[in-house]
Scaffold this motif. Structure first.
Motif, short mmCIF file in Angstrom:
data_model
loop_
_atom_site.label_atom_id
_atom_site.label_comp_id
_atom_site.label_asym_id
_atom_site.label_seq_id
_atom_site.Cartn_x
_atom_site.Cartn_y
_atom_site.Cartn_z
N PRO A 1 0.74 -0.98 -0.14
CA PRO A 1 0.14 -0.04 0.01
C PRO A 1 0.81 1.49 -0.12
O PRO A 1 0.37 2.25 -0.19
N HIS A 2 2.08 1.19 0.27
CA HIS A 2 3.06 2.11 0.31
C HIS A 2 3.59 2.75 -0.87
O HIS A 2 3.78 3.87 -1.20
N LEU B 1 -7.53 1.61 -3.30
CA LEU B 1 -8.40 2.17 -2.11
C LEU B 1 -8.60 1.21 -1.10
O LEU B 1 -9.01 0.10 -1.34
N PRO B 2 -8.27 1.60 0.05
CA PRO B 2 -8.39 0.68 1.15
C PRO B 2 -10.06 0.35 1.52
O PRO B 2 -10.76 1.19 1.39
N VAL C 1 -9.99 11.45 -9.35
CA VAL C 1 -8.75 10.63 -9.91
C VAL C 1 -7.92 10.43 -8.66
O VAL C 1 -7.78 11.48 -7.80
N VAL C 2 -7.55 9.15 -8.26
CA VAL C 2 -6.59 8.86 -7.08
C VAL C 2 -5.28 9.76 -7.43
O VAL C 2 -4.65 9.60 -8.56
N LYS C 3 -4.73 10.48 -6.21
CA LYS C 3 -3.80 11.31 -6.70
C LYS C 3 -3.02 11.27 -5.06
O LYS C 3 -3.41 11.73 -4.38
N VAL C 4 -2.03 10.36 -4.95
CA VAL C 4 -1.16 10.43 -3.84
C VAL C 4 0.03 11.08 -3.81
O VAL C 4 0.94 10.54 -4.54
N LEU C 5 0.28 12.12 -3.17
CA LEU C 5 1.57 12.79 -3.46
C LEU C 5 2.57 12.22 -2.45
O LEU C 5 3.83 12.33 -2.65
N ALA D 1 -3.20 5.75 -0.39
CA ALA D 1 -4.49 6.13 -0.39
C ALA D 1 -5.02 6.29 1.04
O ALA D 1 -5.12 5.34 1.45
N LYS D 2 -5.68 7.37 1.25
CA LYS D 2 -6.25 7.26 2.58
C LYS D 2 -7.84 7.20 2.35
O LYS D 2 -8.60 7.22 3.41
N GLU D 3 -8.31 7.58 1.10
CA GLU D 3 -9.68 7.79 0.95
C GLU D 3 -10.33 6.18 0.99
O GLU D 3 -9.61 5.56 0.06
#
Length: 930
Positions: free
Chosen positions: A704-705, A721-722, A799-803, A808-810
């Motif tokens: 997940p990381h 997404l979790p 759109v999933v956007k993980v910076l 992903a937290k959502e």
């Protein structure tokens, strides 16, 4: 004979002639022309005046006496005067014109009506030619006192027709007992044409005797009355017109007709006076008064015949012999005007109408009635009736010569022909402007519409429709002669770039040189797609069939990437015969079926219920939990056998189960030609599956990381997404009514939602709950555009956007509880104005190693209603635990009616969707030890 009859009946009947007149010559007088807009026909009334008998009724014929024909020649034979009257009635007369108009239907077009009138004109000309071939004197009657110049064109047409038909007419009368000159010229003499005009109120200033009553001319009276001066002016006008058009020439034998050089040939009939009763009484008094030279002595024998002829032809007063007190000459009557010409015929003097320095005398013959009837009958068979077999060939030849009339009579059609012929090249240029070398039917129709618009701006007349059809044919020939583009469209709605061609048969090589060439479809469209698992990308051609789109491309990449992966194969058609056949599209649906038609339970009326889907499941290697009631039994620690085959709790272990649809097999003889959807007949399977379900590895294969480590993902958009699912223990005493953990809002507790009777939330680690009560799964909806750019979506418009680190937290709750779009705008748009759409390509599911069942049930609606729901060949599929699974969606969706094309830029994307409930989570428990 006292009444008029048809000339055909006259010639077929035997006329009993008086022996006194049998050897006398016969003068044939023809009457034709137009009638005025008033009851009756002036042409018929003329015979009453000329014969001094009441032959025609005063108010015209009754409708029952009118024969139903467009051209009719009526005959009246006056034996004592030795004159045969022939009257031609045609569409120029009011009575026949009304009949012709009534025969036309209301829905007839302009060109059909023109053909009708043109045919009537041709028959009228043929009847006129018959009169000009048999008459000595012809009388043209016109309803006004102005000359109609269209007669000039008519007479030139008749002259041309006569010259063409002269050899045929000679052949028809060659055996007749007549003179050689008559056989050569096909007429007894060049007929003399006289004109009778009706007074139409133009000379109302004249008195009854024709004197001028105007104040300026009272002192100096004219020698001729106004009516006589009008007659002289009309004679000069008519003669100049016919001489100018070469209808009249110096030699009368070469002309269609002649006019006298030293006699009057125009007569104007005076209109009714102010006192019609007085005019009738005056004419009655003049006709009944005895003349001075009349005698009461009765004479018999030949002298009586001579006296009767002399009395009939003697005018009631001298023509221009006496004058009034003012010095004005007296006008003659119509009978006196006509009889001076008839007298020349009956006295065998003939017509000497040739002019010039060396006038040539024309032939003249005064036949008896028997000779004339013999010639008239043969010409009538050839030109009018066409009933005898002997003259049938000649009649056909005469009818074929009527084409020479088209250039003379049909001036409007000739103008229309010339106009339309000039408009055709302009229309062809408009069609071929800005055309590619090869183009489709749509372009052809658009260009043809433009060509017809240009054509309609210039073309006029009756030939418009005929030349418009020719324009259609010319444009189609130009298009089909090497310019026709292949009409096949790819599954992405792009045309094949090749010209019209044939597809190669199995084992046949493409050939460009053949006509038409043998080629595979190609739209020159290329895109980049990933394989079934998503770890390898490759370019692909634009597909034109469903197998190339959803099977062949992925099979090619599977040999290089996904061949070793564990997979769940969907059931496909297994033939039991060497030559299986595709199922008919309109085959009736069988009552017993195996393949389910699954649909969303969230929309009422969209498909069968969940209990019906349970009965239609196909067993696979991993037995799923079959329903919500089954998960209820598992959560309560009960045996599955205690619920019975349908989960109703009514059966025991030894009870025999009812026959289920699951136990029945699909057809092995017929296969489904397309994809499986909700509108397909049940009991059929396709030859290949358009879906794919493979396992990338165990659950720990996903980090997940770091997200998915696959090519093509946009930065920060490869994180799943979790999805936290609560697992309840069987020994829990505070358990209420259990709930199935599926994607529905009412069937499982969504994360971050509080549970009744519990503190904290279901998605987190509350203070009153142990850490092992929650199992974390991961879900990812992957979209891919035509350039191979991929990203995951957390909702219909996000759109999933993980910076940063941490993944992903959502949660996946929003994506699972809503209808996900099948197409969304790509976040990496190009420079063009046309938007790029990314299509839902894969669904990633990480199933944890926990007592948890995740049921997969994808349902896709790739278009607005009534588009059916597409689903795999197996629904309600339970994913085994501890795995990273990838469900690959079809690249294209095709129904029996054709492909479901991707949306255009002006179409709403909401109707292209994947229905909610694609994943459902149920808790499981270990069975008690045996």
């Amino acid at each position: 004979m006292a009444l008029t009859v048809s000339v055909g009946d006259l010639l077929e009947s035997e006329v009993i002639e008086d022996p006194l007149y049998k050897d006398e010559g016969l003068c044939v007088l023809g009457i034709f022309g137009k009638t005025a807009m008033q009851p009756g026909s002036p042409k018929e009334f003329l015979i009453n005046t000329l014969a001094d008998k009441h032959i025609y009724p005063l108010f015209g014929l009754n409708e029952t006496d009118i024969p139903n024909t467009r051209s009719l020649i009526e005959a009246y034979y006056s034996q004592e005067n030795r004159v045969l009257y022939l009257v031609l009635t045609s569409v120029c007369d009011n009575r026949q014109l009304l009949q012709a108009c009534e025969s036309l239907t209301f829905g007839i077009g302009h060109s059909e009506a023109h053909e009708f009138w043109k045919g009537a004109d041709k028959q009228h000309c043929l009847a006129l030619l018959y009169l000009f071939s048999l008459c000595h004197v012809l009388l043209l009657v016109h309803p006004t006192c102005c000359f109609d110049v269209t007669y000039d064109r008519l007479f030139r047409a008749l002259d041309a027709l006569r010259q063409k038909a002269l050899p045929i007419l000679r052949a028809a009368i060659k055996d007749s007992n007549i003179s050689k000159e008559w056989k050569v010229n096909c007429r007894p003499c060049p007929p003399r044409l006289l004109f009778v005009f009706q007074m139409n109120g133009a000379l109302r200033s004249s008195t009854g005797n024709g004197s001028d009553v105007s104040g300026c001319n009272a002192d100096k009276p004219k020698k001729h009355s106004p009516r006589r001066r009008l007659q002289h002016a009309l004679e000069d006008q008519i003669y100049r017109i016919f001489r100018k058009s070469r209808v009249l020439t110096n030699q009368s034998s070469n002309c269609l007709f002649t006019v006298p050089a030293n006699q009057a040939f125009v007569y104007v009939v005076p209109g009714p006076g102010e006192d019609p009763v007085g005019a009738v009484l005056g004419q009655l008094r003049s006709n009944c008064a005895l003349r001075e030279n009349d005698s009461n002595t009765f004479v018999s024998g030949p002298r009586r015949y001579q006296q009767m002829r002399h009395a009939a032809r003697q005018p009631s007063f001298n023509v221009e012999g006496s004058s009034l007190t003012g010095g004005q000459l007296v006008d003659c009557s119509l009978k006196e005007f006509l009889w001076q010409h008839v007298e020349l015929v009956l006295t065998k003097k003939g017509f000497d109408d040739s002019v010039g320095r060396n006038p040539q005398p024309s032939h003249f013959e005064l036949p008896t009635y028997s000779k004339w009837a013999q010639v008239a009958y043969r010409l009538h068979q050839v030109m009018i009736t066409n009933t005898e077999e002997e003259t049938a060939d000649l009649a056909v030849k005469v009818q074929s010569q009527l084409k020479v009339l088209e250039g003379f009579l049909d001036a409007d059609a000739k103008f229309s022909e010339n106009r339309c012929q000039k408009a055709l090249p302009l229309a062809h240029s408009a069609y071929q402007s800005n055309l590619p070398h090869n183009y489709t039917t749509t372009v052809h129709k658009n260009q043809l519409t433009q060509a017809l618009r240009v054509y309609s701006q210039h073309a006029r007349g009756v030939a418009f429709q005929r030349y418009a059809l020719q324009l259609h044919e010319d444009c189609y020939k130009f298009w089909s002669n090497g310019h026709q583009l292949c009409e096949e469209r790819s599954l992405t709605d792009q045309h094949c770039v090749h010209k019209f061609h044939l597809l190669p048969q199995p084992g046949e090589k493409p050939e460009m040189d053949r006509n038409p060439p043998i080629l595979n479809h190609n739209s020159r469209g290329r895109s980049t797609s990933s394989c079934n698992c998503g770890r390898k990308q490759a370019p692909r051609e634009d597909p034109f069939d469903i197998q190339a789109a959803n099977y062949d491309f992925y099979q090619m990449l599977e040999e290089k990437c996904c061949d070793k992966l564990e997979r769940i194969d969907f059931p496909v058609f297994q033939p039991s015969t060497p030559d299986p056949a595709p199922a008919c599209e309109e085959a009736p649906k069988p009552t017993e079926a195996v393949i389910p038609v699954a649909s969303s339970g969230s929309e009422p009326g969209s498909g069968p219920s969940e209990g019906e889907r349970l009965k239609e499941n196909v067993p696979v290697s991993h037995t799923p939990g079959e329903s919500t009631s089954l998960s209820l039994a598992l959560s309560l620690g009960q045996s599955t056998d205690s619920l019975g085959p349908y989960g109703d709790g009514g059966g025991g272990e030894g009870q025999e189960k009812r026959p289920s649809l699951v136990d029945r097999q699909a057809s092995t003889v017929e296969y489904l030609p397309g994809m499986l959807h909700s509108g397909c007949p049940k009991g059929l399977l396709p030859k290949f599956s358009s879906w794919s379900l493979v396992k990338l590895g165990p659950a720990k294969a996903y980090n997940p990381h770091t997200g998915l480590e696959q090519p093509g993902f946009l930065p920060g958009s490869s994180f799943l997404l979790p999805w936290d699912v609560v697992i309840r223990s069987r020994s829990e005493e505070d358990v209420g009514l259990p709930e199935a953990l599926d994607g529905g809002t009412s069937s499982w507790p969504a994360p971050n939602k509080a549970v009744v009777g519990k503190r904290g939330s279901a998605g987190g680690l509350g203070r009153g709950r142990r850490r092992d009560d929650v199992a974390r799964a991961f879900v990812g909806f992957e979209y891919e555009d035509s350039r191979g750019r991929r990203f995951l979506s957390s909702g219909p418009d996000k759109v999933v956007k993980v910076l940063g680190p941490g993944g992903a937290k959502e949660p996946a709750t929003r994506a699972l509880n809503t209808d996900m779009p099948l197409y969304i705008p790509s976040p990496a748009q190009g420079r063009g104005l046309k938007p790029h759409y990314a299509q839902l390509a894969r669904l990633f599911i990480v199933v944890p190693d926990a007592p948890l069942e995740i049921t997969l049930n994808p349902q896709v609606q790739p278009g607005p209603p009534p588009c059916p729901m597409f689903h795999p060949e197996q629904t309600e599929l339970v994913l085994p635990p501890d795995g990273l699974w990838v469900l690959r969606f079809p690249y294209s969706y095709v129904t029996d009616r054709g492909p479901c094309y991707p949306p255009k830029e002006n179409q709403p994307l909401a109707t292209y969707k994947v229905l909610r409930g694609i994943l459902r989570a149920n808790t499981t428990s270990a069975l008690p030890p045996q």
